[in-house]
Motif scaffolding. Structure first.
Motif, PDB file in Angstrom:
ATOM      1  N   SER A   1     -10.648 -38.451  -5.024  1.00  0.00           N
ATOM      2  CA  SER A   1      -9.688 -37.351  -5.126  1.00  0.00           C
ATOM      3  C   SER A   1     -10.367 -36.001  -5.302  1.00  0.00           C
ATOM      4  CB  SER A   1      -8.716 -37.606  -6.280  1.00  0.00           C
ATOM      5  OG  SER A   1      -9.412 -37.740  -7.506  1.00  0.00           O
ATOM      6  N   ALA A   2     -11.637 -35.984  -5.724  1.00  0.00           N
ATOM      7  CA  ALA A   2     -12.376 -34.730  -5.859  1.00  0.00           C
ATOM      8  C   ALA A   2     -12.906 -34.231  -4.519  1.00  0.00           C
ATOM      9  CB  ALA A   2     -13.535 -34.902  -6.833  1.00  0.00           C
ATOM     10  N   ILE A   3     -12.846 -35.065  -3.502  1.00  0.00           N
ATOM     11  CA  ILE A   3     -13.428 -34.742  -2.197  1.00  0.00           C
ATOM     12  C   ILE A   3     -12.367 -34.720  -1.101  1.00  0.00           C
ATOM     13  CG2 ILE A   3     -15.178 -35.462  -0.496  1.00  0.00           C
ATOM     14  CD1 ILE A   3     -16.525 -37.077  -2.762  1.00  0.00           C
ATOM     15  N   ALA A   4     -11.300 -35.489  -1.257  1.00  0.00           N
ATOM     16  CA  ALA A   4     -10.385 -35.828  -0.174  1.00  0.00           C
ATOM     17  C   ALA A   4      -9.839 -34.612   0.569  1.00  0.00           C
ATOM     18  CB  ALA A   4      -9.234 -36.678  -0.719  1.00  0.00           C
ATOM     19  N   ASP A   5      -9.429 -33.573  -0.151  1.00  0.00           N
ATOM     20  CA  ASP A   5      -8.795 -32.441   0.524  1.00  0.00           C
ATOM     21  C   ASP A   5      -9.754 -31.720   1.455  1.00  0.00           C
ATOM     22  OD1 ASP A   5     -10.002 -31.529  -2.079  1.00  0.00           O
ATOM     23  OD2 ASP A   5      -9.445 -29.568  -1.276  1.00  0.00           O
ATOM     24  N   ALA A   6     -11.057 -31.807   1.186  1.00  0.00           N
ATOM     25  CA  ALA A   6     -12.043 -31.131   2.031  1.00  0.00           C
ATOM     26  C   ALA A   6     -12.081 -31.716   3.440  1.00  0.00           C
ATOM     27  CB  ALA A   6     -13.428 -31.209   1.394  1.00  0.00           C
ATOM     28  N   THR A   7     -11.642 -32.944   3.595  1.00  0.00           N
ATOM     29  CA  THR A   7     -11.728 -33.616   4.894  1.00  0.00           C
ATOM     30  C   THR A   7     -10.690 -33.130   5.883  1.00  0.00           C
ATOM     31  OG1 THR A   7     -10.180 -35.413   4.375  1.00  0.00           O
ATOM     32  CG2 THR A   7     -12.479 -35.698   3.668  1.00  0.00           C
TER      33      THR A   7
ATOM     34  N   LEU B   1     -21.355 -32.829  -5.711  1.00  0.00           N
ATOM     35  CA  LEU B   1     -19.998 -32.641  -5.216  1.00  0.00           C
ATOM     36  C   LEU B   1     -19.932 -31.592  -4.115  1.00  0.00           C
ATOM     37  CD1 LEU B   1     -16.987 -33.264  -5.353  1.00  0.00           C
ATOM     38  CD2 LEU B   1     -16.798 -31.619  -7.235  1.00  0.00           C
ATOM     39  N   ASP B   2     -20.581 -30.446  -4.292  1.00  0.00           N
ATOM     40  CA  ASP B   2     -20.502 -29.393  -3.282  1.00  0.00           C
ATOM     41  C   ASP B   2     -21.078 -29.847  -1.945  1.00  0.00           C
ATOM     42  OD1 ASP B   2     -19.292 -27.684  -5.041  1.00  0.00           O
ATOM     43  OD2 ASP B   2     -21.093 -26.517  -5.501  1.00  0.00           O
ATOM     44  N   ILE B   3     -22.180 -30.606  -1.993  1.00  0.00           N
ATOM     45  CA  ILE B   3     -22.776 -31.097  -0.745  1.00  0.00           C
ATOM     46  C   ILE B   3     -21.820 -32.056  -0.054  1.00  0.00           C
ATOM     47  CG2 ILE B   3     -24.648 -32.505   0.218  1.00  0.00           C
ATOM     48  CD1 ILE B   3     -26.484 -31.358  -1.926  1.00  0.00           C
ATOM     49  N   LYS B   4     -21.206 -32.940  -0.823  1.00  0.00           N
ATOM     50  CA  LYS B   4     -20.279 -33.894  -0.215  1.00  0.00           C
ATOM     51  C   LYS B   4     -19.061 -33.178   0.373  1.00  0.00           C
ATOM     52  CE  LYS B   4     -21.690 -37.920  -2.925  1.00  0.00           C
ATOM     53  NZ  LYS B   4     -22.216 -38.716  -1.816  1.00  0.00           N
ATOM     54  N   ARG B   5     -18.505 -32.219  -0.327  1.00  0.00           N
ATOM     55  CA  ARG B   5     -17.337 -31.502   0.187  1.00  0.00           C
ATOM     56  C   ARG B   5     -17.696 -30.713   1.452  1.00  0.00           C
ATOM     57  NH1 ARG B   5     -12.701 -30.872  -2.544  1.00  0.00           N
ATOM     58  NH2 ARG B   5     -12.435 -28.773  -1.695  1.00  0.00           N
ATOM     59  N   GLN B   6     -18.834 -30.054   1.451  1.00  0.00           N
ATOM     60  CA  GLN B   6     -19.255 -29.310   2.640  1.00  0.00           C
ATOM     61  C   GLN B   6     -19.471 -30.248   3.826  1.00  0.00           C
ATOM     62  OE1 GLN B   6     -22.740 -27.192   1.298  1.00  0.00           O
ATOM     63  NE2 GLN B   6     -21.567 -26.047  -0.237  1.00  0.00           N
ATOM     64  N   THR B   7     -20.071 -31.401   3.544  1.00  0.00           N
ATOM     65  CA  THR B   7     -20.302 -32.380   4.610  1.00  0.00           C
ATOM     66  C   THR B   7     -18.985 -32.839   5.211  1.00  0.00           C
ATOM     67  OG1 THR B   7     -22.350 -33.148   3.582  1.00  0.00           O
ATOM     68  CG2 THR B   7     -21.269 -34.649   5.126  1.00  0.00           C
ATOM     69  N   TRP B   8     -18.035 -33.196   4.355  1.00  0.00           N
ATOM     70  CA  TRP B   8     -16.768 -33.727   4.856  1.00  0.00           C
ATOM     71  C   TRP B   8     -15.919 -32.660   5.549  1.00  0.00           C
ATOM     72  CZ3 TRP B   8     -16.157 -38.324   6.230  1.00  0.00           C
ATOM     73  CH2 TRP B   8     -16.762 -39.378   5.542  1.00  0.00           C
TER      74      TRP B   8
END
Length: 282
Positions: A124-130, A94-101
């Motif tokens: 929904s666990a990633i969306a706000d990071a984008t 999850l952290d890698i995906k959020r940092q990437t986005w």
């Protein structure tokens, strides 16, 4: 959706890129490691052989044209600077995906739609990071994308309908059978069925109930299925199940992750795509 960027050039990332290019899309592949990018021509050659074997319309001409539509870079801004669609296939953490986005959201054009190929994480666990959650959703492919051609499209509660429909249309354009997932579900439809099956096989193995070949033979002979669970692991590759299981609360699954790391990943036996996994394909 003509200009596509794929983040990550592993087993699924490379397949998504090749399939998109094969169906006429202009593709940029981005990976962090220049050595990995330098090895991509060999990966394209291997995929071309699989297409020749499995698809009657795959000719030298169509495959060469597909490879010619793929460009590789390690520069994120270069990779996404003119993208209509960015598909992320980085490690299942999850952290890698959020940092990437978060990084992608800072440099991608406003028009760009974002899609994760995450196997188990919810959009929904990633969306706000984008920084643009309304244009973010999941687009999940099965392995061996050219023949196991399903694409599960799953939004989160904040995904706008136009983005969902555009990604579904893109998936159809690159030869996929589109599977609309009507609400968020960890594992979508496919992995909600597949993961418990593979988990059960892993537990049988680490508990010493049966060896790999016996487990696979039992499943194939008793059900008529073409592949057993460890043959499926070889198709998926070792890295994704390792990332999923190494922090599992189940001690059997953590033990299985240790086996994957020690006996397979560290030995370069990453699965069928590399010629060796639980079975030797060389």
């Amino acid at each position: 959706m003509q200009k596509v960027t794929v983040l990550g050039s592993g087993v699924l990332g490379s397949q998504i890129a090749f399939q998109s290019a094969y169906h006429g899309k202009d593709v940029v592949v981005r990976d962090l490691d220049d050595a990995t990018l330098a090895a991509l021509p060999q990966r394209w050659a291997w995929l071309a052989e699989q297409y020749r074997r499995d698809l009657p319309d795959a000719t030298d001409e169509t495959l060469d044209a597909a490879i010619g539509r793929i460009r590789a870079t390690s520069d994120l801004a270069d990779a996404v600077g003119d993208a209509d669609l960015v598909i992320e296939a980085v490690p299942e953490v999850l952290d890698i995906k959020r940092q990437t986005w978060a990084a992608v959201g800072e440099v991608a054009p406003e028009r760009t739609i974002f899609a994760t190929n995450s196997s188990t994480l919810l959009p929904s666990a990633i969306a706000d990071a984008t920084g643009r959650p309304e244009r973010f959703l999941a687009l999940h492919f099965a392995n061996n994308i050219w023949v196991q051609n399903t694409a599960e499209v799953m939004g989160h509660p904040g995904t706008d309908r136009a983005s969902f429909d555009a990604v579904a249309a893109f998936a159809a354009e690159i030869g996929m059978v589109v599977i609309p997932v009507l609400k968020e579900q960890p594992g979508y439809v496919l992995n909600s069925l597949l993961v418990p099956f593979l988990t059960a096989a892993s537990q049988l193995y680490v508990r010493g109930v049966a060896d790999v070949e016996t487990i696979d033979t039992t499943w194939r002979k008793a059900t008529g299925a073409p592949l057993g669970p460890f043959q499926i692991y070889d198709v998926i590759g070792m890295q994704t199940p390792y990332n999923l299981m190494r922090t599992s609360p189940d001690p059997d699954l953590r033990q299985f992750a240790e086996v994957l790391k020690r006996d397979y990943i560290d030995a370069g036996k990453l699965g069928r795509a590399t010629g060796h996994g639980f079975y030797d394909y060389r």
